[in-house]
Design an enzyme around this catalytic site. Structure first.
Site, PDB file in Angstrom:
ATOM      1  N   GLY A 223       0.836  -1.197   0.000  1.00  0.00           N
ATOM      2  CA  GLY A 223       0.000   0.000   0.000  1.00  0.00           C
ATOM      3  C   GLY A 223       0.865   1.239   0.000  1.00  0.00           C
ATOM      4  N   SER A 224       0.327   2.299   0.558  1.00  0.00           N
ATOM      5  CA  SER A 224       1.011   3.588   0.465  1.00  0.00           C
ATOM      6  C   SER A 224       2.106   3.725   1.523  1.00  0.00           C
ATOM      7  CB  SER A 224      -0.009   4.710   0.634  1.00  0.00           C
ATOM      8  OG  SER A 224      -0.594   4.602   1.909  1.00  0.00           O
ATOM      9  N   GLY A 228       2.086   2.412   5.430  1.00  0.00           N
ATOM     10  CA  GLY A 228       3.119   1.410   5.702  1.00  0.00           C
ATOM     11  C   GLY A 228       4.024   1.809   6.857  1.00  0.00           C
ATOM     12  N   GLU A 245       5.554  -3.423   1.101  1.00  0.00           N
ATOM     13  CA  GLU A 245       5.777  -3.017  -0.290  1.00  0.00           C
ATOM     14  C   GLU A 245       4.987  -1.744  -0.496  1.00  0.00           C
ATOM     15  OE1 GLU A 245       7.873  -4.145  -2.234  1.00  0.00           O
ATOM     16  OE2 GLU A 245       8.304  -6.159  -1.498  1.00  0.00           O
ATOM     17  N   CYS A 279       2.408   0.637  -8.733  1.00  0.00           N
ATOM     18  CA  CYS A 279       3.558   1.180  -7.992  1.00  0.00           C
ATOM     19  C   CYS A 279       4.813   1.068  -8.827  1.00  0.00           C
ATOM     20  CB  CYS A 279       3.712   0.488  -6.652  1.00  0.00           C
ATOM     21  SG  CYS A 279       3.805  -1.265  -6.830  1.00  0.00           S
TER      22      CYS A 279
HETATM   23  N1  LIG Z   1       5.091  -1.551  -3.796  1.00  0.00           N
HETATM   24  C1  LIG Z   1       4.037  -2.246  -4.115  1.00  0.00           C
HETATM   25  O1  LIG Z   1       4.143  -3.441  -4.276  1.00  0.00           O
HETATM   26  C2  LIG Z   1       2.712  -1.593  -4.304  1.00  0.00           C
HETATM   27  C3  LIG Z   1       2.393  -0.408  -3.697  1.00  0.00           C
HETATM   28  N2  LIG Z   1       1.163   0.157  -3.842  1.00  0.00           N
HETATM   29  C4  LIG Z   1       0.897   1.457  -3.223  1.00  0.00           C
HETATM   30  O2  LIG Z   1      -0.411   1.447  -2.672  1.00  0.00           O
HETATM   31  C5  LIG Z   1      -1.024   2.727  -2.779  1.00  0.00           C
HETATM   32  C6  LIG Z   1      -2.432   2.601  -3.320  1.00  0.00           C
HETATM   33  O3  LIG Z   1      -3.135   1.685  -2.620  1.00  0.00           O
HETATM   34  P1  LIG Z   1      -4.093   2.083  -1.411  1.00  0.00           P
HETATM   35  O4  LIG Z   1      -4.989   0.933  -1.205  1.00  0.00           O
HETATM   36  O5  LIG Z   1      -4.696   3.409  -1.605  1.00  0.00           O
HETATM   37  O6  LIG Z   1      -3.023   2.222  -0.219  1.00  0.00           O
HETATM   38  P2  LIG Z   1      -3.313   2.395   1.318  1.00  0.00           P
HETATM   39  O7  LIG Z   1      -1.993   2.429   1.975  1.00  0.00           O
HETATM   40  O8  LIG Z   1      -4.255   3.468   1.598  1.00  0.00           O
HETATM   41  O9  LIG Z   1      -4.059   1.035   1.683  1.00  0.00           O
HETATM   42  C7  LIG Z   1      -3.466  -0.222   1.567  1.00  0.00           C
HETATM   43  C8  LIG Z   1      -4.180  -1.176   2.478  1.00  0.00           C
HETATM   44  O10 LIG Z   1      -3.934  -0.794   3.839  1.00  0.00           O
HETATM   45  C9  LIG Z   1      -5.165  -0.600   4.523  1.00  0.00           C
HETATM   46  N3  LIG Z   1      -5.007   0.389   5.575  1.00  0.00           N
HETATM   47  C10 LIG Z   1      -5.277   1.722   5.513  1.00  0.00           C
HETATM   48  N4  LIG Z   1      -5.030   2.297   6.719  1.00  0.00           N
HETATM   49  C11 LIG Z   1      -4.595   1.306   7.554  1.00  0.00           C
HETATM   50  C12 LIG Z   1      -4.175   1.264   8.907  1.00  0.00           C
HETATM   51  N5  LIG Z   1      -4.145   2.349   9.670  1.00  0.00           N
HETATM   52  N6  LIG Z   1      -3.783   0.084   9.433  1.00  0.00           N
HETATM   53  C13 LIG Z   1      -3.774  -1.030   8.670  1.00  0.00           C
HETATM   54  N7  LIG Z   1      -4.191  -1.064   7.393  1.00  0.00           N
HETATM   55  C14 LIG Z   1      -4.573   0.094   6.814  1.00  0.00           C
HETATM   56  C15 LIG Z   1      -6.121  -0.200   3.412  1.00  0.00           C
HETATM   57  O11 LIG Z   1      -7.461  -0.316   3.819  1.00  0.00           O
HETATM   58  P3  LIG Z   1      -8.598   0.586   3.079  1.00  0.00           P
HETATM   59  O12 LIG Z   1      -8.811  -0.054   1.795  1.00  0.00           O
HETATM   60  O13 LIG Z   1      -9.770   0.531   3.967  1.00  0.00           O
HETATM   61  O14 LIG Z   1      -8.036   1.972   2.968  1.00  0.00           O
HETATM   62  C16 LIG Z   1      -5.698  -1.155   2.319  1.00  0.00           C
HETATM   63  O15 LIG Z   1      -6.225  -2.443   2.551  1.00  0.00           O
HETATM   64  C17 LIG Z   1      -0.132   3.513  -3.689  1.00  0.00           C
HETATM   65  O16 LIG Z   1       0.538   4.512  -2.982  1.00  0.00           O
HETATM   66  C18 LIG Z   1       0.868   2.503  -4.237  1.00  0.00           C
HETATM   67  O17 LIG Z   1       2.131   2.989  -4.489  1.00  0.00           O
HETATM   68  C19 LIG Z   1       0.205  -0.474  -4.548  1.00  0.00           C
HETATM   69  C20 LIG Z   1       0.470  -1.666  -5.181  1.00  0.00           C
HETATM   70  C21 LIG Z   1       1.749  -2.296  -5.134  1.00  0.00           C
HETATM   71  O1  LIG Z   2       2.303  -6.681 -11.707  1.00  0.00           O
HETATM   72  C1  LIG Z   2       1.723  -6.994 -10.661  1.00  0.00           C
HETATM   73  O2  LIG Z   2       1.111  -8.064 -10.518  1.00  0.00           O
HETATM   74  C2  LIG Z   2       1.688  -6.076  -9.491  1.00  0.00           C
HETATM   75  C3  LIG Z   2       2.738  -5.047  -9.587  1.00  0.00           C
HETATM   76  C4  LIG Z   2       2.427  -4.028  -8.600  1.00  0.00           C
HETATM   77  O3  LIG Z   2       2.224  -4.313  -7.461  1.00  0.00           O
HETATM   78  C5  LIG Z   2       2.289  -2.683  -9.063  1.00  0.00           C
HETATM   79  O4  LIG Z   2       2.901  -2.345 -10.071  1.00  0.00           O
HETATM   80  O5  LIG Z   2       1.548  -1.923  -8.417  1.00  0.00           O
END
Ligand SMILES: NC(=O)C1=CN([C@@H]2O[C@H](COP(=O)(O)OP(=O)(O)OC[C@H]3O[C@@H](n4cnc5c(N)ncnc54)[C@H](OP(=O)(O)O)[C@@H]3O)[C@@H](O)[C@H]2O)C=CC1
Ligand SMILES: O=C(O)CCC(=O)C(=O)O
Length: 476
Positions: A223-224, A228, A245, A279
């Site tokens: 996630g973000s 994280g 990640e 990402c």
């Molecule tokens: N490096 C990688 O592999 C990847 C990174 N990303 C990153 O993810 C982001 C987009 O995804 P997004 O879903 O908006 O990211 P978020 O960080 O907002 O959410 C990720 C997950 O964490 C949950 N979450 C939110 N707040 C909390 C908390 N306080 N405690 C525990 N869990 C929590 C979310 O729930 P909820 O849905 O309810 O908000 C969701 O299930 C982008 O910034 C992107 O870069 C995305 C894909 C791959």
């Molecule tokens: O290619 C994928 O399956 C995921 C890669 C990923 O996590 C992303 O680019 O956000």
């Protein structure tokens, strides 16, 4: 209403969320129960209770379960891909491809379940044996984002189960449908009660409850960056193992000697496919000055020709942005790029035939790493173009970021390619390929602010999902 799976039973939640199609917000995909902190507690207790039997089961049993999941995902990939495209907005081809890739992940870990190996090391005492064995970490909490709602859960669930862990899984609140189908498949494949638990709902409630639960031994999160970081601090209080990640602002360099027939399609794909919501998106395009104008002219023309619209229409190449919040964020960055002095092409909201979150892809020309619109992750169909004089400046620009997920170079020179692979500060480096688009069986992860903990995917996943035990024995 679609329910949570806790201790092998389907349960209603605290309340429910209506899941809507971002290409047509009048279309409701389904109603999904949102779990409470109490449900998380029940799920974590059930996972703890199920752990000894699952960890002690024959690896063949775990392998068979994962293979059955793989087969079902493959058999239903078109149907599941359609649900995924409707709830997340990526094109049907991408969504079906993602589902097939998730199946391959389950199949790969069906193999790993029976290949898990330790080590026998000679003791310094000749009458003693030393064995190093890998054991499951325990109860793992898996928290995933919306952008790959089948593939990213698969990256975590498959190794977790293969290596004998039990699972509490929280998918993104925006994309419960794909997660729910995956859960049904795992359940119907015969996964024992408590081994795999689904708790849908909001991060602030459900995610937070998982991270702070004393029965959860490890957390894998995608996630973000801000979420994280907060999660890592909270997990550290419970001394939990953590794998994060997070974001990226991935550079791709185009050298004067690049083949534009390779570079342009690669960057079009890396920057704009999946609506840039990756990402690993190619969001900083670093171009040497000799080829800059020819490259930009061609990339611009091909970007403007991309068809934006309903992801179920096979001729569409770019679907909607996932949500209104995400769309407004992207449009804000388009305005910011203009204010910062970039020349912006595209990026406007598009009113489609349906009420959806459509946005034209955008290039920010004459960008520099000093601009916030070029430094910060946008997570939408927007890419900056930075002009540089030579390889050294390109490499320095590529590494000038707090992130380090993926990077790329387009060149016909083996010397530049080799030098870039060695000196790029990213976890994944691509030559003449987009920064996005990864295999399902090799390590995935970044450096610097992009990742924390050991790698996902491939056999490297064992580092996170197992713990090493060193056993000394003396027969007397
Ligand atoms: N490096 C990688 O592999 C990847 C990174 N990303 C990153 O993810 C982001 C987009 O995804 P997004 O879903 O908006 O990211 P978020 O960080 O907002 O959410 C990720 C997950 O964490 C949950 N979450 C939110 N707040 C909390 C908390 N306080 N405690 C525990 N869990 C929590 C979310 O729930 P909820 O849905 O309810 O908000 C969701 O299930 C982008 O910034 C992107 O870069 C995305 C894909 C791959
Ligand atoms: O290619 C994928 O399956 C995921 C890669 C990923 O996590 C992303 O680019 O956000």
């Amino acid at each position: 209403m679609k329910q949570n799976l806790v201790a092998g039973a389907w349960l209603d939640g605290l309340d429910a969320v209506e899941n809507r199609n971002p290409a047509d917000v009048s279309e409701v995909i389904g109603l999904y129960a949102r779990a409470s902190a109490d449900h998380v507690d029940q799920a974590a207790q059930a996972a703890r209770a199920a752990l000894p039997a699952w960890a002690g089961a024959s690896p063949q049993v775990r392998s068979d379960l994962l293979e059955a999941v793989a087969q079902e995902l493959l058999a239903r990939k078109d149907e599941i891909g359609r649900v995924l495209a409707r709830e997340e907005g990526k094109t049907l081809a991408e969504a079906i491809g993602e589902t097939a890739r998730a199946a391959q992940v389950f199949r790969f870990f069906a193999g790993e379940a029976i290949r898990v190996a330790g080590d026998a090391i000679a003791s310094v005492r000749p009458d003693v044996d030393v064995d190093v064995v890998r054991e499951p970490v325990g109860v793992v909490g898996l928290i995933t984002p919306w952008n790959f709602p089948i593939a990213i859960p698969a990256w975590k669930i498959a190794p977790a189960l293969a290596y004998g862990n039990t699972v509490v899984f929280k998918p993104a609140d925006l994309t419960p449908a794909s997660a729910h189908i995956l859960t049904q498949i795992i359940h119907n494949a015969g996964c024992p009660a408590g081994v795999f638990n689904l708790v849908m709902g909001q991060g602030s409630v459900v995610g937070n409850a998982i991270v702070s639960h004393p029965q959860v031994d490890a957390i894998s999160f995608t996630g973000s960056v801000p979420v994280g970081r907060g999660l890592a601090v909270q997990a550290a209080k419970g001394m939990k193992k953590v794998q994060l990640e997070m974001g990226g602002k991935n550079p791709i360099v185009v050298m004067d000697d690049a083949d534009l027939d390779i570079a342009v399609p690669a960057i079009l794909n890396g920057a704009f496919f999946s609506t840039g919501q990756r990402c690993t998106a190619s969001s900083r395009i670093i171009v040497q000055d000799g080829i800059h104008d020819a490259f930009v002219d061609r990339l611009t023309a091909e970007m403007l020709a991309l068809k934006v619209g309903n992801p179920l229409d096979p001729s569409v190449q770019i679907g909607p942005v996932v949500s209104e919040k995400q769309l407004n964020g992207n449009l804000g960055y388009v305005d910011l790029a203009k204010q910062e002095g970039a020349e912006v092409i595209g990026g406007q909201r598009i009113q489609g035939e349906t009420d959806g979150y459509f946005q034209a892809p955008a290039l920010f020309l004459n960008a520099t790493n000093a601009m916030r619109s070029t430094r910060e992750e946008i997570f939408g169909p927007c890419a900056s173009v930075i002009k540089v004089a030579d390889f050294d400046e390109a490499l320095a620009s590529a590494n000038d970021t707090e992130f380090g997920l993926s990077s790329g170079i387009c060149t016909s020179s083996l010397k530049y390619a080799r030098e870039f692979k060695r000196r790029s500060q990213a976890g994944m480096v691509m030559v003449n390929l987009p920064t996005a688009g990864v295999d399902y069986h090799v390590p995935f992860g970044g450096r610097k602010g992009s990742s924390h903990g050991s790698r996902e995917q491939g056999r490297y996943a064992a580092e996170f999902y197992t713990i090493v035990k060193t056993a000394y024995s003396f027969a007397g």
